[in-house]
Enzyme design. Structure first.
Site, PDB file in Angstrom:
ATOM      1  N   ASP A  32      -2.439 -21.516 -54.656  1.00  0.00           N
ATOM      2  CA  ASP A  32      -3.024 -22.852 -54.580  1.00  0.00           C
ATOM      3  C   ASP A  32      -3.055 -23.461 -55.991  1.00  0.00           C
ATOM      4  OD1 ASP A  32      -5.295 -24.233 -52.370  1.00  0.00           O
ATOM      5  OD2 ASP A  32      -5.209 -24.960 -54.438  1.00  0.00           O
ATOM      6  N   ASN A  88      -9.158 -24.906 -42.432  1.00  0.00           N
ATOM      7  CA  ASN A  88      -9.819 -26.174 -42.123  1.00  0.00           C
ATOM      8  C   ASN A  88      -8.988 -26.989 -41.123  1.00  0.00           C
ATOM      9  OD1 ASN A  88     -11.789 -25.535 -44.068  1.00  0.00           O
ATOM     10  ND2 ASN A  88     -10.536 -26.405 -45.701  1.00  0.00           N
ATOM     11  N   GLN A  95     -10.182 -30.619 -44.202  1.00  0.00           N
ATOM     12  CA  GLN A  95      -8.716 -30.537 -44.305  1.00  0.00           C
ATOM     13  C   GLN A  95      -8.183 -31.757 -45.037  1.00  0.00           C
ATOM     14  OE1 GLN A  95      -6.583 -30.297 -40.554  1.00  0.00           O
ATOM     15  NE2 GLN A  95      -4.679 -29.669 -41.560  1.00  0.00           N
ATOM     16  N   HIS A 101      -2.529 -24.536 -42.705  1.00  0.00           N
ATOM     17  CA  HIS A 101      -2.486 -23.535 -43.773  1.00  0.00           C
ATOM     18  C   HIS A 101      -3.727 -22.675 -43.700  1.00  0.00           C
ATOM     19  CE1 HIS A 101      -4.187 -27.276 -45.325  1.00  0.00           C
ATOM     20  NE2 HIS A 101      -4.988 -26.538 -46.065  1.00  0.00           N
ATOM     21  N   HIS A 103      -6.152 -20.351 -45.993  1.00  0.00           N
ATOM     22  CA  HIS A 103      -6.547 -20.004 -47.367  1.00  0.00           C
ATOM     23  C   HIS A 103      -6.898 -18.524 -47.455  1.00  0.00           C
ATOM     24  CE1 HIS A 103      -7.390 -24.220 -48.860  1.00  0.00           C
ATOM     25  NE2 HIS A 103      -7.519 -24.432 -47.570  1.00  0.00           N
TER      26      HIS A 103
HETATM   27  P1  AMP Z   1      -7.369 -28.104 -47.273  1.00  0.00           P
HETATM   28  O1  AMP Z   1      -8.543 -28.787 -47.913  1.00  0.00           O
HETATM   29  O2  AMP Z   1      -7.765 -26.964 -46.381  1.00  0.00           O
HETATM   30  O3  AMP Z   1      -6.429 -29.084 -46.604  1.00  0.00           O
HETATM   31  O4  AMP Z   1      -6.589 -27.425 -48.467  1.00  0.00           O
HETATM   32  C1  AMP Z   1      -5.552 -28.014 -49.170  1.00  0.00           C
HETATM   33  C2  AMP Z   1      -5.301 -27.126 -50.361  1.00  0.00           C
HETATM   34  O5  AMP Z   1      -3.995 -27.386 -50.829  1.00  0.00           O
HETATM   35  C3  AMP Z   1      -6.243 -27.351 -51.534  1.00  0.00           C
HETATM   36  O6  AMP Z   1      -6.865 -26.110 -51.854  1.00  0.00           O
HETATM   37  C4  AMP Z   1      -5.338 -27.846 -52.646  1.00  0.00           C
HETATM   38  O7  AMP Z   1      -5.716 -27.355 -53.905  1.00  0.00           O
HETATM   39  C5  AMP Z   1      -3.993 -27.287 -52.219  1.00  0.00           C
HETATM   40  N1  AMP Z   1      -2.811 -28.040 -52.649  1.00  0.00           N
HETATM   41  C6  AMP Z   1      -2.588 -29.366 -52.521  1.00  0.00           C
HETATM   42  N2  AMP Z   1      -1.372 -29.679 -52.988  1.00  0.00           N
HETATM   43  C7  AMP Z   1      -0.799 -28.524 -53.398  1.00  0.00           C
HETATM   44  C8  AMP Z   1       0.456 -28.179 -53.984  1.00  0.00           C
HETATM   45  N3  AMP Z   1       1.382 -29.103 -54.239  1.00  0.00           N
HETATM   46  N4  AMP Z   1       0.696 -26.884 -54.284  1.00  0.00           N
HETATM   47  C9  AMP Z   1      -0.251 -25.932 -54.036  1.00  0.00           C
HETATM   48  N5  AMP Z   1      -1.445 -26.188 -53.493  1.00  0.00           N
HETATM   49  C10 AMP Z   1      -1.726 -27.460 -53.187  1.00  0.00           C
END
Ligand code: AMP
Ligand code: ZN
Length: 136
Positions: A32, A88, A95, A101, A103
């Site tokens: 992440d 999420n 989300q 995805h 985590h």
């Molecule tokens: P969510 O809030 O469950 O949708 O999580 C999205 C996650 O994606 C967050 O923890 C962000 O830090 C991560 N994220 C967003 N863009 C990227 C990216 N380009 N590469 C890696 N992680 C990302």
């Protein structure tokens, strides 16, 4: 199916580079970009599914199997004291990227993160009514 406007489709399929921990035909596991803790990783299916409800059963099963493998490897290699699986669905649940995805968040004693919730209260009657609402 891929979604040409989806950043996680592009990352999962290698069009955008990422720190990849694991890859197979179905999934890519990446670090992440905004880690909650050291080693925070995401399991991304290569196909586009917006959330858990859209995920085919076999993909859901494979994602959990992969989560177990990655969690075991990451915890051992990083010396983590624990690990949270977080997933999420919907803005109300936090989300922000609308591509399923999972985590993997390694936890360390006194890491300062707050992933747990505040326990509420309920009566047996309320629990009975909620149970009936869900299962009937
Ligand atoms: P969510 O809030 O469950 O949708 O999580 C999205 C996650 O994606 C967050 O923890 C962000 O830090 C991560 N994220 C967003 N863009 C990227 C990216 N380009 N590469 C890696 N992680 C990302
Ligand atoms: Zn996508």
């Amino acid at each position: 199916m891929k979604d040409s406007n989806c950043i996680f489709c592009k990352i999962a399929n290698g069009e955008i580079p990422s720190k990849t921990l694991y890859e197979d035909d179905q999934f890519r596991v990446i670090l992440d970009l905004g880690p909650a803790t050291k080693g925070h990783a995401l399991i991304l299916p290569k196909e586009h599914y917006a959330n858990l409800y859209e995920l085919p059963d076999d993909t859901a099963a494979a994602a959990m199997k992969l989560a177990k493998k990655m969690a075991t490897q990451m915890s051992r290699k990083l010396g983590a004291d624990g690990l949270n699986l977080v997933q999420n669905n919907g803005e109300a649940a936090g989300q922000t990227v609308m591509h399923f995805h999972l985590h993997l968040i390694p936890r360390y004693v006194n890491d300062g993160q707050h992933i747990l919730w505040n326990p509420g209260e309920s009566t047996p009657e309320e629990l009975e009514a909620i149970k009936n609402q869900i299962v009937e």
